[in-house]
Design a protein around this motif. Structure first.
Motif, short mmCIF file in Angstrom:
data_model
loop_
_atom_site.label_atom_id
_atom_site.label_comp_id
_atom_site.label_asym_id
_atom_site.label_seq_id
_atom_site.Cartn_x
_atom_site.Cartn_y
_atom_site.Cartn_z
N ASP A 1 13.61 -1.54 -16.28
CA ASP A 1 13.01 -2.02 -15.03
C ASP A 1 13.82 -3.16 -14.42
O ASP A 1 13.52 -3.61 -13.31
CB ASP A 1 11.58 -2.49 -15.27
N THR A 2 14.83 -3.64 -15.13
CA THR A 2 15.66 -4.71 -14.62
C THR A 2 16.38 -4.28 -13.35
O THR A 2 17.05 -3.25 -13.33
CB THR A 2 16.70 -5.14 -15.68
N ALA A 3 16.20 -5.04 -12.28
CA ALA A 3 16.77 -4.70 -10.98
C ALA A 3 16.41 -5.79 -9.97
O ALA A 3 15.60 -6.66 -10.25
CB ALA A 3 16.21 -3.35 -10.49
N VAL A 4 17.03 -5.67 -8.80
CA VAL A 4 16.57 -6.44 -7.65
C VAL A 4 15.50 -5.60 -6.95
O VAL A 4 15.74 -4.42 -6.67
CB VAL A 4 17.71 -6.77 -6.68
N TYR A 5 14.36 -6.20 -6.72
CA TYR A 5 13.24 -5.49 -6.11
C TYR A 5 13.13 -5.91 -4.64
O TYR A 5 13.15 -7.10 -4.32
CB TYR A 5 11.94 -5.80 -6.85
N TYR A 6 13.00 -4.90 -3.79
CA TYR A 6 12.93 -5.11 -2.35
C TYR A 6 11.61 -4.55 -1.81
O TYR A 6 11.18 -3.47 -2.23
CB TYR A 6 14.06 -4.38 -1.64
N CYS A 7 11.02 -5.24 -0.85
CA CYS A 7 9.93 -4.62 -0.10
C CYS A 7 10.48 -4.21 1.26
O CYS A 7 11.48 -4.74 1.74
CB CYS A 7 8.73 -5.56 0.04
N ALA A 8 9.79 -3.24 1.85
CA ALA A 8 10.25 -2.67 3.11
C ALA A 8 9.04 -2.18 3.89
O ALA A 8 7.98 -1.91 3.32
CB ALA A 8 11.23 -1.53 2.85
N VAL A 9 9.23 -2.03 5.20
CA VAL A 9 8.14 -1.60 6.07
C VAL A 9 8.63 -0.46 6.96
O VAL A 9 9.81 -0.41 7.34
CB VAL A 9 7.62 -2.79 6.91
N ARG A 10 7.71 0.43 7.24
CA ARG A 10 8.02 1.51 8.16
C ARG A 10 6.77 1.80 8.98
O ARG A 10 5.86 1.00 9.03
CB ARG A 10 8.48 2.75 7.39
N GLY A 11 6.75 2.98 9.62
CA GLY A 11 5.67 3.33 10.52
C GLY A 11 4.40 3.76 9.82
O GLY A 11 3.96 3.15 8.86
N VAL B 1 10.09 2.88 -5.65
CA VAL B 1 9.17 2.45 -6.70
C VAL B 1 7.72 2.82 -6.35
O VAL B 1 7.04 3.50 -7.11
CB VAL B 1 9.27 0.94 -6.95
N ALA B 2 7.27 2.36 -5.17
CA ALA B 2 5.87 2.59 -4.80
C ALA B 2 5.72 2.40 -3.31
O ALA B 2 6.50 1.70 -2.68
CB ALA B 2 4.95 1.64 -5.55
N THR B 3 4.66 3.01 -2.77
CA THR B 3 4.35 2.83 -1.36
C THR B 3 2.85 2.81 -1.17
O THR B 3 2.09 3.35 -2.00
CB THR B 3 5.01 3.93 -0.50
N ILE B 4 2.40 2.20 -0.07
CA ILE B 4 0.98 2.05 0.20
C ILE B 4 0.75 2.21 1.69
O ILE B 4 1.56 1.76 2.51
CB ILE B 4 0.49 0.67 -0.30
N ARG C 1 5.01 -8.91 13.19
CA ARG C 1 4.32 -7.81 13.83
C ARG C 1 2.95 -7.66 13.19
O ARG C 1 2.62 -8.36 12.24
CB ARG C 1 5.10 -6.50 13.69
N THR C 2 2.21 -6.74 13.72
CA THR C 2 0.88 -6.48 13.15
C THR C 2 1.06 -5.78 11.81
O THR C 2 1.21 -4.57 11.73
CB THR C 2 0.04 -5.62 14.10
N PHE C 3 1.01 -6.57 10.75
CA PHE C 3 1.28 -6.08 9.41
C PHE C 3 0.36 -4.92 9.03
O PHE C 3 0.77 -3.95 8.41
CB PHE C 3 1.11 -7.25 8.44
N SER C 4 -0.88 -5.02 9.40
CA SER C 4 -1.87 -4.05 8.93
C SER C 4 -1.66 -2.65 9.48
O SER C 4 -2.29 -1.71 9.02
CB SER C 4 -3.28 -4.53 9.28
N SER C 5 -0.78 -2.48 10.45
CA SER C 5 -0.57 -1.17 11.05
C SER C 5 0.44 -0.31 10.30
O SER C 5 0.59 0.88 10.60
CB SER C 5 -0.09 -1.33 12.49
N TYR C 6 1.14 -0.89 9.35
CA TYR C 6 2.33 -0.23 8.81
C TYR C 6 2.25 0.10 7.33
O TYR C 6 1.57 -0.57 6.56
CB TYR C 6 3.56 -1.11 9.06
N VAL C 7 2.99 1.13 6.97
CA VAL C 7 3.22 1.48 5.57
C VAL C 7 4.20 0.48 4.96
O VAL C 7 5.17 0.07 5.59
CB VAL C 7 3.79 2.91 5.47
N MET C 8 3.92 0.09 3.72
CA MET C 8 4.80 -0.80 2.98
C MET C 8 5.31 -0.08 1.74
O MET C 8 4.61 0.76 1.16
CB MET C 8 4.05 -2.06 2.55
#
Length: 123
Positions: free
Chosen positions: A90-100, A48-51, A27-34
Motif C-alpha cells: 500500500d506504500t505510495a503517494v495518495y491523491y484525491c481527485a474530483v470529477r463530474g 483506489v476508491a470513489t464516492i 466549487r460546490t463540493f457536494s455536486s461532484y464525484v470524488m
C-alpha cells in the motif's frame, strides 16, 4: 476551478491504520464525484476508491476492498480514506481527485487533483 489538499499520510507499520483527508475549495463540493488514487515509485497511478455526490454509492479497487473505506462530509467539503490492515504494497503517494456526476475508475476521467500525501508502510 477546484483546489484539493490532502493530509494524513505518514509512516505506519504493517497491519496499522491511517486516515487520509482531502479538503476541497473553489466549487460546490457536494455536486461532484470524488476519488482516491495512488502511485508507487516506478508504477502508474492506480485507482483506489470513489464516492458519489452524497456518499450513498462507493466503489473500490479489489486490492483494497474490505480494508479501505471512502467517505465524505459535504458540510466540511472533505473526503476521507480510512485505511486499515495496511500492507507494504500500500506504500505510495495518495491523491484525491474530483470529477463530474458519474463515478469513474480511470485517472484521466478526473478533472482536478491534489498534490498528494505520502503513505509508507513498514514491515
Amino acid at each position: 476551478q477546484v483546489q484539493l489538499v490532502e493530509s494524513g499520510g505518514g509512516l505506519v507499520q504493517a497491519g496499522g491504520s491511517l486516515r487520509l483527508s482531502c479538503a476541497a475549495s473553489g466549487r460546490t463540493f457536494s455536486s461532484y464525484v470524488m476519488g482516491w488514487f495512488r502511485q508507487a515509485p516506478g508504477k502508474e497511478r492506480e485507482f483506489v476508491a470513489t464516492i458519489n455526490w452524497n456518499g450513498g454509492n462507493t466503489f473500490y479497487a479489489d486490492s483494497v476492498k474490505g480494508r479501505f473505506t471512502i467517505s465524505r462530509d459535504n458540510a466540511k467539503n472533505t473526503v476521507y480514506l480510512q485505511m486499515s490492515s495496511l500492507r507494504q504494497e500500500d506504500t505510495a503517494v495518495y491523491y484525491c481527485a474530483v470529477r463530474g456526476l458519474l463515478m469513474k475508475v480511470t485517472a484521466d476521467s478526473y478533472d482536478y487533483w491534489g498534490q498528494g500525501t505520502q503513505v509508507t508502510v513498514s514491515s
